[in-house]
Design an enzyme around this catalytic site. Structure first.
Site, short mmCIF file in Angstrom:
data_model
loop_
_atom_site.label_atom_id
_atom_site.label_comp_id
_atom_site.label_asym_id
_atom_site.label_seq_id
_atom_site.Cartn_x
_atom_site.Cartn_y
_atom_site.Cartn_z
CG ASN A 1 -10.13 -32.81 34.11
OD1 ASN A 1 -11.22 -32.24 34.08
ND2 ASN A 1 -9.70 -33.43 35.19
CE LYS B 1 -1.29 -26.74 18.49
NZ LYS B 1 -1.44 -25.50 17.73
CD GLU C 1 6.79 -24.97 31.21
OE1 GLU C 1 7.96 -24.92 31.58
OE2 GLU C 1 6.38 -25.80 30.40
#
Length: 707
Positions: free
Chosen positions: A594, A664, A668
């Site tokens: 998204n 993936k 972070e």
């Protein structure tokens, strides 16, 4: 082996959050808001000494106060079990085993729980409770030269030490050497929603309504601690107002269960902002040494990255700051090591990009220093040191988009026009500079289960023990399920945050969406095949998936997301003020589910990188062992006025041929390298290198005087 086909249709197009209206109208209930009949309220009492023993708890006067139901402490609390291996593959932090002894290992240690009819009564009583201590000398001083530091034990997520080649010999052969120490401070998560949990017994079954990053995780820990049959424990966490690694198993959940078990009525425990500073973990400070040796053209001959972090005296926690060096750059001699010192402080925990965030500051600052010494452009230096396999593992890369990120970022940022000489650009009272840094974060998937039901009304219900911390995970899973079922998203309802839905990955390590998506897609595709395109039977049909076999069959590779940060900083050397004027991040994150919420994640991480570079720093008073300013007035972070023009974008898909979903993870990587890019920009603006974060005005002024 379960196989799934590539996603298509709704995935990759921007969608607003499916629960967005509920959140802005207040219909979405958070853990501290859900009503219960006969609800009692618990308030934790924390130690005021940093080390010692509890001599006495004067509970009688408090028990006589209005509304007070009980006072739990080490003298009357039930036994808790800690002799087990938890979800992370190691023993739990004893800090969660409340009131089991009279020892006080740090300031802010829970010493009692006061339970009353109302929150106000519980708080007043808790603040009235008198606890007597036998004080002992404490030590909270973290420095890089601690003689009692030791090499960490190998952790499930990171080896403590890696080494190949003769480091000293290659450094001696190097024409250019960088040998520098870098430090990062203690930092705290501070999600918008404080930690809250309500525990109650429904007959013989314990139910906990909580704000956590993994209902299955919390369920397992509570079952073990209280010696309960896991089937008799249910944990729900539907809406969460941020976590960043802090919302695992903490003292407040254990306290709520303990009190609810004693009183046989619902008990809620909500932490204050100040209590969160000692009870829910934090990012450990680090002291890092990086040594680089290179030929005149900047090609590395030696790379050493050593990192020291602190932990508590009751539990060992590793902040694996040397991890980026094991992925980004290779050298004939390549050494990394993690060390720990135990102090009289709370146990640190995972915090957004644990290891990679502080480690990338040191490594990417050192690479910038090497580029300066070699007279090589920082981007070109990194390109010259691109490995073709994992520098430590020797495994092939499952996609490696780092150089492409630098190339595209340099084009958009206008890097070609940069004069490499520092301290030359000026805008009135401001010196201007630009900097860059690499980013990487591990990508992967953890075995998970999911169930998809075809309802009689033509809709579909997905059930999975996922957690949406505010990242948009619920919406992403809706889009994934819709494409796998070949229907529109409005026909899909996703239910998450319930341990009864079965085992699934927690929200952490940037592996949540990839793990959950695999499970949801496998179940949805099997359901679609069983339906055969025909009508749905009136009673509906459910298919359940388990991805353990498929994930175990993945070939071993280096799987990572990558990125390149670019920052422009303005520095007023007369006041020490530093402002980031603009920032660009280009990422290679695999498939984006998204774009709307993905961009939010990248930008949020980059803003946190600015905060890390210039603002965030928790300070302990060595005399008391406690924090100074343990609140959002004393703990500074980037506010709206500190946020510049920020742009985040990504490269076209960087697929992993072995992973059919090619997700993936993005949670972070946005913060990794961001602080280094800002620090490198400050050097370019002033010609002065800052090796300690945050880059405060006083440090800028002091560095200017010493230059």
């Amino acid at each position: 082996m379960t196989t799934v086909t590539p996603l298509k249709g709704s995935v990759g197009t921007a969608h607003t959050r499916v629960e967005g209206r509920d959140k802005v109208t207040g219909a979405a209930r958070y853990a501290g808001e859900i009503p219960f009949a006969e609800l009692a309220h618990g308030w934790l009492v924390l130690s005021t000494v940093a080390r010692g023993r509890i001599r006495a708890v004067e509970a009688d006067a408090v028990l006589a106060m209005p509304g007070v139901l009980t006072v739990l402490h080490h003298g009357n609390a039930p036994h808790l079990e800690t002799d087990y291996d938890g979800l992370m593959g190691n023993r739990p932090d004893p800090s969660i085993a409340l009131f089991q002894h009279d020892r006080v290992p740090h300031a802010g240690w829970p010493v009692a729980l006061v339970v009353a009819e109302t929150s106000e009564q519980a708080r007043e009583a808790a603040e009235t409770l008198v606890v007597h201590y036998d004080r002992e000398p404490h030590d909270t001083a973290f420095t890089g030269g601690r003689p009692d530091a030791y090499t960490a034990a190998d952790a499930p997520h990171a080896a403590a030490v890696t080494a190949k080649g003769d480091l000293e010999a290659e450094l001696a052969r190097s024409a250019v050497v960088v040998d520098a120490e870098y430090t990062t401070p203690e930092e705290h998560h501070n999600p918008m929603e404080p930690h809250a949990a309500t525990a109650h017994w429904d007959g013989a079954r314990l139910e906990v309504v909580d704000s956590n990053q993994g209902a299955i995780w919390v369920k397992g820990e509570l079952a073990n601690l209280f010696s309960l049959d896991p089937a008799s424990v249910r944990v729900r966490s539907e809406h969460i107002g941020g976590g960043f690694g802090s919302k695992g198993v903490r003292a407040h959940q254990v306290a709520a269960v303990m009190a609810a078990t004693l009183l046989r009525r619902p008990v809620r425990v909500v932490l204050t902002r100040r209590q969160m500073f000692s009870l829910v973990g934090y990012r450990s400070p680090t002291a890092q040494r990086v040594r680089l040796g290179a030929d005149p053209d900047g090609r590395l001959r030696a790379l050493e990255h050593q990192s020291l972090n602190l932990s508590s005296t009751v539990h060992e926690f590793l902040e694996p700051a040397a991890m980026p060096a094991r992925v980004l750059y290779d050298a004939p001699a390549h050494h990394t090591a993690h060390r720990i010192v135990r102090l009289d402080v709370p146990t640190p925990t995972w915090m957004r990009a644990p290891g990679e965030a502080p480690g990338s500051f040191a490594l990417e600052s050192a690479l910038d220093e090497l580029a300066e010494k070699c007279g090589v452009d920082p981007i070109e230096l990194r390109a010259r040191n691109e490995p073709d396999r994992g520098p430590v593992s020797g495994l092939p890369f499952a996609g490696r988009g780092l150089t492409a990120c630098f190339r595209e970022g340099a084009r958009r940022f206008g890097w070609a026009d940069r004069d490499p000489r520092p301290g030359l650009r000026r805008d009135g009272r401001w010196l201007l500079g630009t900097g860059t840094a690499a980013a990487t974060f591990h990508a992967g998937a953890v075995p998970s289960t999911a169930a998809v039901t075809a309802e009689a009304d033509g809709g579909f219900t997905v059930r999975i023990s996922a957690a949406d911390l505010g990242t948009g995970a619920r919406t992403a899973l809706t889009l994934i399920a819709a494409d796998a079922l070949e229907v529109t998203p409005d026909r899909v309802r996703v239910l998450i945050g319930d341990s009864d839905f079965g085992p699934a990955m927690i929200a952490g390590g940037s592996m949540g969406t990839s793990s959950w998506s695999w499970a949801v897609t496998a179940a949805a595709e099997e359901l679609r095949e069983r339906l055969g395109g025909g009508g749905v039977p009136p009673e509906g049909i459910t298919v359940r998936s388990n991805t353990a076999e498929a994930i175990a069959a993945l070939p071993q590779k280096e799987r990572h997301s990558y990125g390149a940060h670019f920052a422009e900083a303005a520095v007023d050397v007369t006041t020490g003020e530093v402002r980031v004027r603009r920032m660009l991040g280009i990422f290679a994150p695999g498939r984006i589910i998204n774009p709307l919420t993905a961009r939010n994640q990248f930008v949020g991480g980059m803003i946190w990188g600015i905060s890390m570079a210039l603002h965030e720093e928790a300070v302990r008073d060595r005399a008391s062992g406690a924090h100074i300013g343990a609140d959002l007035a004393g703990y500074h972070f980037a506010a709206n006025a500190d946020v510049p023009l920020i742009e985040a974008d990504w490269l076209p898909e960087d697929p992993d041929d072995d992973d059919p979903l090619a997700i993936k993870g993005i949670g972070e990587i946005g913060i990794v390298g961001a602080a280094a890019a800002v620090g490198n920009a400050v050097w370019h603006a002033t010609g002065v290198r800052h090796r300690s974060l945050p880059i405060r005005p006083d440090r800028v002024l002091r560095a200017g005087r010493d230059a």
